[in-house]
Design an enzyme around this catalytic site. Structure first.
Site, PDB file in Angstrom:
ATOM      1  N   LYS A 153      11.386  10.513  -8.253  1.00  0.00           N
ATOM      2  CA  LYS A 153      10.304   9.987  -7.347  1.00  0.00           C
ATOM      3  C   LYS A 153      11.017   9.831  -5.949  1.00  0.00           C
ATOM      4  O   LYS A 153      11.404   8.900  -5.374  1.00  0.00           O
ATOM      5  CB  LYS A 153      10.102   8.559  -7.901  1.00  0.00           C
ATOM      6  CG  LYS A 153       8.613   7.838  -7.083  1.00  0.00           C
ATOM      7  CD  LYS A 153       8.206   6.990  -7.641  1.00  0.00           C
ATOM      8  CE  LYS A 153       7.196   6.028  -7.005  1.00  0.00           C
ATOM      9  NZ  LYS A 153       5.837   6.687  -6.710  1.00  0.00           N
TER      10      LYS A 153
HETATM   11  C1  LIG Z   1       2.610  11.135  -8.017  1.00  0.00           C
HETATM   12  C2  LIG Z   1       2.535  10.111  -8.838  1.00  0.00           C
HETATM   13  N1  LIG Z   1       2.252   9.939 -10.378  1.00  0.00           N
HETATM   14  C3  LIG Z   1       2.068   9.128 -11.047  1.00  0.00           C
HETATM   15  C4  LIG Z   1       2.291   7.776 -10.561  1.00  0.00           C
HETATM   16  C5  LIG Z   1       2.066   6.362 -11.372  1.00  0.00           C
HETATM   17  O1  LIG Z   1       3.336   5.774 -11.515  1.00  0.00           O
HETATM   18  P1  LIG Z   1       3.348   4.333 -11.830  1.00  0.00           P
HETATM   19  O2  LIG Z   1       2.393   4.177 -13.076  1.00  0.00           O
HETATM   20  O3  LIG Z   1       4.896   4.311 -12.520  1.00  0.00           O
HETATM   21  O4  LIG Z   1       3.488   3.688 -10.776  1.00  0.00           O
HETATM   22  C6  LIG Z   1       2.940   7.403  -9.201  1.00  0.00           C
HETATM   23  C7  LIG Z   1       2.768   6.170  -8.618  1.00  0.00           C
HETATM   24  O5  LIG Z   1       3.730   5.851  -7.930  1.00  0.00           O
HETATM   25  C8  LIG Z   1       2.685   8.689  -8.501  1.00  0.00           C
HETATM   26  O6  LIG Z   1       3.277   8.606  -7.241  1.00  0.00           O
END
Ligand SMILES: Cc1ncc(COP(=O)(O)O)c(C=O)c1O
Length: 307
Positions: A153
């Site tokens: 991330k």
């Molecule tokens: C590209 C992307 N996909 C999926 C998610 C969902 O992830 P999470 O449920 O861990 O917030 C996020 C959220 O931050 C994201 O930025």
């Protein structure tokens, strides 16, 4: 209105003084990794609970920082305490969204110095959670594992998301669904995706160029409790147009029904029955009204802050 404090490298800092150096790698190359985390007001008390903060910290340290060989002078527990302190200092009592960032500082000798900061903002539920969202299939592809791994991330990944969102919005859509480099469905610019067909939930695999979402994992668990079958599998683009229901999920998005894709109405054009069950069960969980596994709800006000 801006919050009174941020948290930066071990202390609460007034909003106006929250700065990092322009020579830091975070500024020059977008070299930082982060987590978006929510705090929810409990249904039956004044408590505010961080939702699955331990799992967010595990992704930050165990995937994102580990992959980039980033080392911080703090461990996950200290950062959770930092988030608690930040919410308390800003006297946040209602639903909030937090951003926790670990970043590379100015290039130095030997180990590259890294720092961390956190921001917290009040964040009421989006009306799209009830009204639904309208999407297009993006002409842009998701970044790929062998170029910019989406499971890491990293802040710089979000330039891809920005391109996708800006394109969709310029065409009058709220958001978009993105295919991966192999032409299979990946996710939204900041959300994971589920579809329902014939009573079965399907979601792209973690090897389909997606972020390994905490909410995605939560919903897979909730679907199990509700007796709804779930498949993690490669999803074709056409499946989006013939699905009975589609929805986005994520910490920020929560559980967001997709009611239209490229002018095709999804189901009845409003939240579908499976999405509604999942959504209801998700909100009960985050507000402490359903049984939560150990460590999923971390109280902000009910525990002493470690010295
Ligand atoms: C590209 C992307 N996909 C999926 C998610 C969902 O992830 P999470 O449920 O861990 O917030 C996020 C959220 O931050 C994201 O930025």
């Amino acid at each position: 209105m801006n919050p009174t404090y941020t948290w930066m490298d071990g202390r609460l800092v007034p909003w106006q003084e929250s700065r990092i150096h322009i020579a830091s790698e975070a500024v020059l190359r977008g070299a930082s990794v982060f987590e978006g985390i929510r705090a929810y007001r409990a249904a039956d008390s004044d408590e505010l609970n961080l939702f699955r903060v331990g799992d967010h910290l595990a992704r930050l340290f165990g995937t994102s920082m580990r992959f980039l060989r980033m080392r911080l002078p703090y461990g996950p527990d200290q950062l959770v305490q930092a988030l608690v302190e930040l919410l308390r200092a800003n006297q946040v009592r209602e639903d909030a969204h937090l951003r926790l960032v670990a970043y590379f500082g100015p290039e130095g000798e030997g180990d590259q110095p890294a720092g961390a900061f956190a921001l917290a903002f009040p964040r009421p539920r989006s009306r799209r959670v009830t009204e639904g969202t309208r999407v297009t299939l993006s002409p842009w592809r998701r970044i790929s594992d062998n170029a910019m791994p989406p499971r890491v991330k990293a802040s710089a990944n979000y330039l891809n998301s920005l391109i996708v969102s800006a394109d969709a919005q310029s065409k009058g859509f709220d958001s978009a669904i993105v295919l991966n480099e192999r032409g299979r469905v990946a996710e939204g610019p900041g959300q994971n995706l589920f579809l329902v067909r014939g009573g079965v939930l399907s979601t792209p695999r973690t090897t389909d160029s997606i972020l390994e979402g905490v909410t995605r994992a939560t919903l897979i668990e909730l679907a199990g409790r509700l007796g709804i079958p779930v498949q993690e599998r490669a999803v074709d683009a056409t499946e989006l147009y013939v699905a009975d229901e589609l929805f986005f999920c994520g910490t920020a998005a929560e559980v967001q029904p997709i009611v239209e894709i490229d002018g095709y109405r999804v189901g009845e054009g409003r939240i579908g029955p499976v999405t509604e069950r999942i959504q209801r069960s998700y909100f009960a969980l985050v507000r402490g009204q359903a049984q939560a596994p150990e460590g999923w709800l971390t109280p902000v006000y009910g525990q002493p802050v470690a010295a």
